[in-house]
Design a protein around this motif. Structure first.
Motif, mmCIF file in Angstrom:
data_model
loop_
_atom_site.group_PDB
_atom_site.id
_atom_site.type_symbol
_atom_site.label_atom_id
_atom_site.label_comp_id
_atom_site.label_asym_id
_atom_site.label_seq_id
_atom_site.Cartn_x
_atom_site.Cartn_y
_atom_site.Cartn_z
ATOM 1 N N SER A 195 0.825 -1.195 0.000
ATOM 2 C CA SER A 195 0.000 0.000 0.000
ATOM 3 C C SER A 195 0.869 1.259 0.000
ATOM 4 N N ALA A 198 2.359 1.577 -3.615
ATOM 5 C CA ALA A 198 1.349 2.031 -4.579
ATOM 6 C C ALA A 198 0.934 3.461 -4.277
ATOM 7 N N GLY A 199 0.740 3.743 -2.994
ATOM 8 C CA GLY A 199 0.220 5.047 -2.601
ATOM 9 C C GLY A 199 1.188 6.189 -2.831
ATOM 10 N N ARG A 206 2.853 6.141 -13.788
ATOM 11 C CA ARG A 206 2.038 4.926 -13.944
ATOM 12 C C ARG A 206 2.424 4.089 -15.160
ATOM 13 N N ARG A 214 3.956 -4.188 -10.407
ATOM 14 C CA ARG A 214 2.579 -4.691 -10.339
ATOM 15 C C ARG A 214 2.460 -5.869 -9.378
ATOM 16 N N ARG A 218 0.102 -5.635 -5.986
ATOM 17 C CA ARG A 218 -1.192 -6.246 -6.304
ATOM 18 C C ARG A 218 -2.136 -6.270 -5.096
ATOM 19 N N ALA A 220 -2.394 -4.387 -2.709
ATOM 20 C CA ALA A 220 -2.888 -3.063 -2.294
ATOM 21 C C ALA A 220 -4.287 -2.797 -2.850
ATOM 22 N N SER A 221 -4.747 -3.638 -3.789
ATOM 23 C CA SER A 221 -6.105 -3.508 -4.315
ATOM 24 C C SER A 221 -7.151 -4.118 -3.392
ATOM 25 N N PRO A 224 -10.123 -1.676 1.543
ATOM 26 C CA PRO A 224 -9.552 -0.922 2.675
ATOM 27 C C PRO A 224 -10.259 -1.182 4.008
ATOM 28 N N LEU B 267 -5.658 6.034 3.843
ATOM 29 C CA LEU B 267 -4.374 5.767 3.170
ATOM 30 C C LEU B 267 -4.480 4.505 2.304
ATOM 31 N N LEU B 268 -5.115 3.471 2.836
ATOM 32 C CA LEU B 268 -5.281 2.230 2.069
ATOM 33 C C LEU B 268 -6.156 2.467 0.839
ATOM 34 N N ALA B 269 -7.182 3.297 1.002
ATOM 35 C CA ALA B 269 -8.105 3.558 -0.102
ATOM 36 C C ALA B 269 -7.417 4.337 -1.225
ATOM 37 N N GLN B 270 -6.591 5.298 -0.827
ATOM 38 C CA GLN B 270 -5.871 6.070 -1.853
ATOM 39 C C GLN B 270 -4.922 5.153 -2.637
ATOM 40 N N ALA B 271 -4.235 4.274 -1.928
ATOM 41 C CA ALA B 271 -3.302 3.352 -2.589
ATOM 42 C C ALA B 271 -4.058 2.362 -3.484
ATOM 43 N N LYS B 272 -5.193 1.901 -3.007
ATOM 44 C CA LYS B 272 -6.010 0.973 -3.813
ATOM 45 C C LYS B 272 -6.414 1.626 -5.135
ATOM 46 N N VAL B 274 -4.843 3.961 -6.789
ATOM 47 C CA VAL B 274 -3.664 3.978 -7.675
ATOM 48 C C VAL B 274 -3.438 2.589 -8.271
ATOM 49 N N ARG B 275 -3.471 1.574 -7.403
ATOM 50 C CA ARG B 275 -3.170 0.221 -7.878
ATOM 51 C C ARG B 275 -4.229 -0.281 -8.855
ATOM 52 N N ASP B 276 -5.501 0.002 -8.543
ATOM 53 C CA ASP B 276 -6.581 -0.424 -9.445
ATOM 54 C C ASP B 276 -6.385 0.176 -10.839
ATOM 55 N N ALA B 277 -5.890 1.416 -10.872
ATOM 56 C CA ALA B 277 -5.698 2.098 -12.154
ATOM 57 C C ALA B 277 -4.592 1.450 -12.988
ATOM 58 N N LEU B 278 -3.705 0.705 -12.346
ATOM 59 C CA LEU B 278 -2.608 0.061 -13.092
ATOM 60 C C LEU B 278 -3.088 -1.179 -13.836
ATOM 61 N N SER B 280 -4.223 -5.353 -14.052
ATOM 62 C CA SER B 280 -3.564 -6.548 -13.503
ATOM 63 C C SER B 280 -2.112 -6.592 -13.951
#
Lengths: 280, 280
Positions: A195, A198-199, A206, A214, A218, A220-221, A224, B267-272, B274-278, B280
């Protein structure tokens, strides 16, 4: 046949996969799903992870029942206690929570009449969620930590172990506290690390992330709220784990700062040895 | 047809994959391998990543040649200069190194007569090594950063871009310095993080690692010497990246220490996000 009825509370990735495996391996006469989310319950039914609606009430069975609570960790103890009140005598209750000490002690501090509870944690989570991601072989060859205490009866423990083994997993026994300390380092701290990485990625970078980044981020998805609940239940062990990791990270950073390349190579080589031993 | 002859110096994972792709896509009349390791060279020949021995000398071509140096970063500049001396007039030389500024400037500070050099970095590395791991589609859809400078001619830059695009990659142009700063955070710092995590795992916890831990530490299996060479060439940017990550990690640790769960969730949500946008 291991159980009369297996009731799965929470039919997401883990609960749904347990249902699919239980049906495929025919380890119970009935597999019932319970979920506050009706759409998820319906989906689990469509996928064949649980029996059709209404079906479950039609037959009395001679085998003892099993309940597996697969909900977020902050709901597990409460749901175990609710299920215990409704359960037939001789029912075994277990769970799939990523933390154990708080859950197990909260349950054991309440009197469960005629039913047994032993905590479990299948090491088969994922950043993915929901019954759509469920697969019948999720537990195949995976480790499930089962966490008996002084209050666990030998019969309840034996049944818990048999349950997970019948679902394809390898069981490891640990105390709830040892489990929490271990998993803090192998799962909870890595989650925070993923996290953090990624954060702190700038938007402009990106496109410049490849498979290494990645892979590392991973998890970190993951959801939360689910994860925060885990951290509330394992705070001290997570803080210790973070300290341990931080010591190592500082040692690495120092070797880079001091341009001590032999030292850096040796730290990298030691880590490679550990990682190589884990296999793919 | 893009080149008369493509010469690949260092036929490991990247060099071997480039050879396989070049042959499959028929972008050159000949694909020649050069490697100090004869066994690796022979393996690359067997796999069809480079032409049979002796074959390469038999034909003169009308197309200009290309040389791609795919060796450890601390050897690239020297090998570019050696190849430059031996190369036919009009030859384009590029590389696949994970650092760019030191390599590019070291090469540009020497006079290359009649040949051009533009630095490149395909973001397609792996913890695996050697031609056995080579695959023809390694670069498919991957980003290759090409790093022109004021000294790069438009023709050399155009040819470099065309080379990688003909191999299936998407090219992104950056200065060598911008490349190094970006890759420090997306690749070099993650490597140190993976190494720190793997290196601080107690032996007793190995059985308790699941896919999350394995994903996060996979790159720690990379070759320690190759990686140390990378860190020697990108020390300042790596230290800055480590500081940036450390700030975020401290913020996360503080929220856990203070039991500030809303802060942790955010913090976890912000990182998620970012990661989701990348993807798989």
């Amino acid at each position: 046949m291991l159980a009369g009825t297996i009731t799965i509370v929470g039919v997401g990735l883990i609960g749904g996969s347990i249902g699919l495996a239980a049906k495929q391996r025919r380890i119970a006469q009935h597999v019932i799903g319970v979920d506050t989310n009706q759409a998820r319950l319906e989906k689990a039914r469509q996928l064949g992870a649980i029996d059709p609606a209404g079906y479950e009430t039609s037959t009395a069975t001679s085998l003892d029942d099993v309940v597996i609570v697969c909900t977020p960790v902050d709901q597990i103890a409460g749901q175990v206690l609710v299920m215990a009140k409704a359960a037939a005598k001789g029912t075994l209750i277990t769970d799939s929570g990523s933390t154990k000490a708080i859950i197990v002690h909260e349950v054991e501090n309440q009197l469960l009449e005629g039913v047994a509870f032993v905590g479990s944690h299948p090491l088969a989570g994922s950043e993915r969620q929901g019954p759509d991601c469920a697969v019948p072989n999720l537990l195949d060859g995976k480790v499930v930590v089962v966490t008996p205490t002084k209050k666990s009866t030998p019969i309840a423990l034996t049944r818990t172990v048999a349950l997970w083994e019948s679902l394809g997993a390898n069981v490891r026994l640990m105390s709830p506290e040892d489990h929490d300390r271990a998993i803090a380092f192998t799962s909870h701290v890595p989650h925070l690390l993923a996290s953090a990485l990624a954060g702190s990625l700038d938007d402009s970078l990106r496109d410049l992330t490849a498979s290494g980044f990645r892979d590392m981020t991973r998890i970190a998805s993951g959801d939360p709220s689910l994860w925060t609940a885990i951290f509330t239940q394992n705070r001290q062990a997570v803080l210790s784990g973070l300290d341990k990791l931080d010591d190592r990270l500082k040692e690495i950073a120092e070797s880079v700062r001091n341009a001590d390349w032999p030292k850096l190579t040796s730290l990298l080589a030691q880590a490679k040895k550990v990682r190589d031993a884990l296999g793919s």
